[in-house]
Design a protein around this motif. Sequence first.
Motif, PDB file in Angstrom:
ATOM      1  N   GLY A  47      66.248  -5.169  33.442  1.00  0.00           N
ATOM      2  CA  GLY A  47      65.254  -5.313  34.499  1.00  0.00           C
ATOM      3  C   GLY A  47      65.745  -6.238  35.594  1.00  0.00           C
ATOM      4  N   ARG A  96      63.132  -8.169  42.312  1.00  0.00           N
ATOM      5  CA  ARG A  96      63.184  -7.466  43.600  1.00  0.00           C
ATOM      6  C   ARG A  96      62.206  -8.084  44.589  1.00  0.00           C
ATOM      7  NH1 ARG A  96      65.194  -2.912  46.828  1.00  0.00           N
ATOM      8  NH2 ARG A  96      64.302  -3.634  48.760  1.00  0.00           N
ATOM      9  N   THR A 115      60.926  -1.846  40.982  1.00  0.00           N
ATOM     10  CA  THR A 115      61.416  -2.103  42.336  1.00  0.00           C
ATOM     11  C   THR A 115      60.628  -1.301  43.371  1.00  0.00           C
ATOM     12  OG1 THR A 115      63.173  -0.471  41.913  1.00  0.00           O
ATOM     13  CG2 THR A 115      63.746  -2.776  41.682  1.00  0.00           C
ATOM     14  N   LEU A 169      62.798   1.678  35.238  1.00  0.00           N
ATOM     15  CA  LEU A 169      63.046   0.397  35.896  1.00  0.00           C
ATOM     16  C   LEU A 169      62.872   0.498  37.408  1.00  0.00           C
ATOM     17  CD1 LEU A 169      66.146  -0.977  33.944  1.00  0.00           C
ATOM     18  CD2 LEU A 169      63.773  -1.727  33.777  1.00  0.00           C
ATOM     19  N   HIS A 170      63.124   1.693  37.953  1.00  0.00           N
ATOM     20  CA  HIS A 170      62.930   1.893  39.391  1.00  0.00           C
ATOM     21  C   HIS A 170      61.461   1.761  39.782  1.00  0.00           C
ATOM     22  CE1 HIS A 170      67.052   3.359  39.348  1.00  0.00           C
ATOM     23  NE2 HIS A 170      67.031   3.405  40.655  1.00  0.00           N
ATOM     24  N   SER A 181      62.151  -6.305  36.724  1.00  0.00           N
ATOM     25  CA  SER A 181      62.737  -5.647  37.897  1.00  0.00           C
ATOM     26  C   SER A 181      61.847  -5.881  39.119  1.00  0.00           C
ATOM     27  CB  SER A 181      62.936  -4.153  37.648  1.00  0.00           C
ATOM     28  OG  SER A 181      61.708  -3.460  37.569  1.00  0.00           O
ATOM     29  N   GLN A 184      68.467  -4.433  37.518  1.00  0.00           N
ATOM     30  CA  GLN A 184      67.850  -3.466  38.424  1.00  0.00           C
ATOM     31  C   GLN A 184      67.304  -4.144  39.671  1.00  0.00           C
ATOM     32  OE1 GLN A 184      67.544  -0.314  38.840  1.00  0.00           O
ATOM     33  NE2 GLN A 184      65.901  -0.248  40.353  1.00  0.00           N
ATOM     34  N   GLY A 185      66.590  -5.252  39.482  1.00  0.00           N
ATOM     35  CA  GLY A 185      66.012  -5.965  40.616  1.00  0.00           C
ATOM     36  C   GLY A 185      67.051  -6.488  41.579  1.00  0.00           C
ATOM     37  N   SER A 197      72.315   0.526  41.712  1.00  0.00           N
ATOM     38  CA  SER A 197      71.641  -0.052  40.546  1.00  0.00           C
ATOM     39  C   SER A 197      71.857   0.824  39.319  1.00  0.00           C
ATOM     40  CB  SER A 197      70.143  -0.214  40.823  1.00  0.00           C
ATOM     41  OG  SER A 197      69.537   1.035  41.114  1.00  0.00           O
ATOM     42  N   GLU A 226      69.242  -3.229  43.102  1.00  0.00           N
ATOM     43  CA  GLU A 226      68.461  -2.389  44.010  1.00  0.00           C
ATOM     44  C   GLU A 226      68.213  -3.111  45.325  1.00  0.00           C
ATOM     45  OE1 GLU A 226      66.412   1.276  44.804  1.00  0.00           O
ATOM     46  OE2 GLU A 226      67.739   0.658  43.181  1.00  0.00           O
TER      47      GLU A 226
END
Length: 250
Positions: free
Chosen positions: A10, A228, A50, A46-47, A224, A13-14, A23, A17
């Motif tokens: 996570g 983000r 974000t 996970l997207h 994430s 990803q954050g 990512s 991205e």
Amino acid sequence: MNIFQSIILGIVQGLTELLPISSSAHLNLIPWIFNWEIPESFDIALHLGTLLAITIFFFKDWLKLIKGGYDSVFKKKKSTEGKLFWYIVAVTIPTGILSLVLDKLSDIICEKFGIETPLIAVALIVLGIALYIVDKKAKSNTSLEDMTFKQSFLIGISQAIAAAFPGTSRSGITMTVARALKVDRESAAKYSFLLSTPIILAAVAVSITDFEFTIEFFMGILFSFIVRNSGNKVLTRVLEKRKLQSICHI
């Protein structure tokens, strides 16, 4: 997958991205390095974190864009926001369709020849170099308000390249194309983030039936989102003052 792994992914990803790096590439490389077994749908899940952070950050912008789009059709009232809204709509539809086709084709090829990891490594390097060179040489003649439909379409459709080649950053490729078309850095970044919203939303919607709603799932999304959300304003300030290559990871 355990909670520790989901939190780490996570955070990754954050962070990734947030920058013009892939990512998804890093979410593939880290489990590969540490031999973690991660559900395939977890990348898309996970997207969602974000996506929520991006939507909150650009919430006022989206309200203006939607209102502008509505006014341009029903009130015949022209505005920059209305123009940009319909640019995004017009490019998102073909990009979404092309991305789905190329993503499936890429999965088939990578699985058959076992070349996903080498492709990710090559794409990270090549795109990093391309963004550095293009940003260094490109002029900043066009702002977000002055973008033409041709520029908008070329920037938007370039997102499909990210689906075709694992390791290609969606924001990285759109920023590179935008700078090549002489769009200034801040406008290139903002338009890239706005373009990513409907594409990520579509990806989440398509994969939602594959999600495993566990504590690990929600912890990954939470982290994430937090990472983000914390970095959005920082990135905007960096892009206003420095060159894109200063935040590009090679």
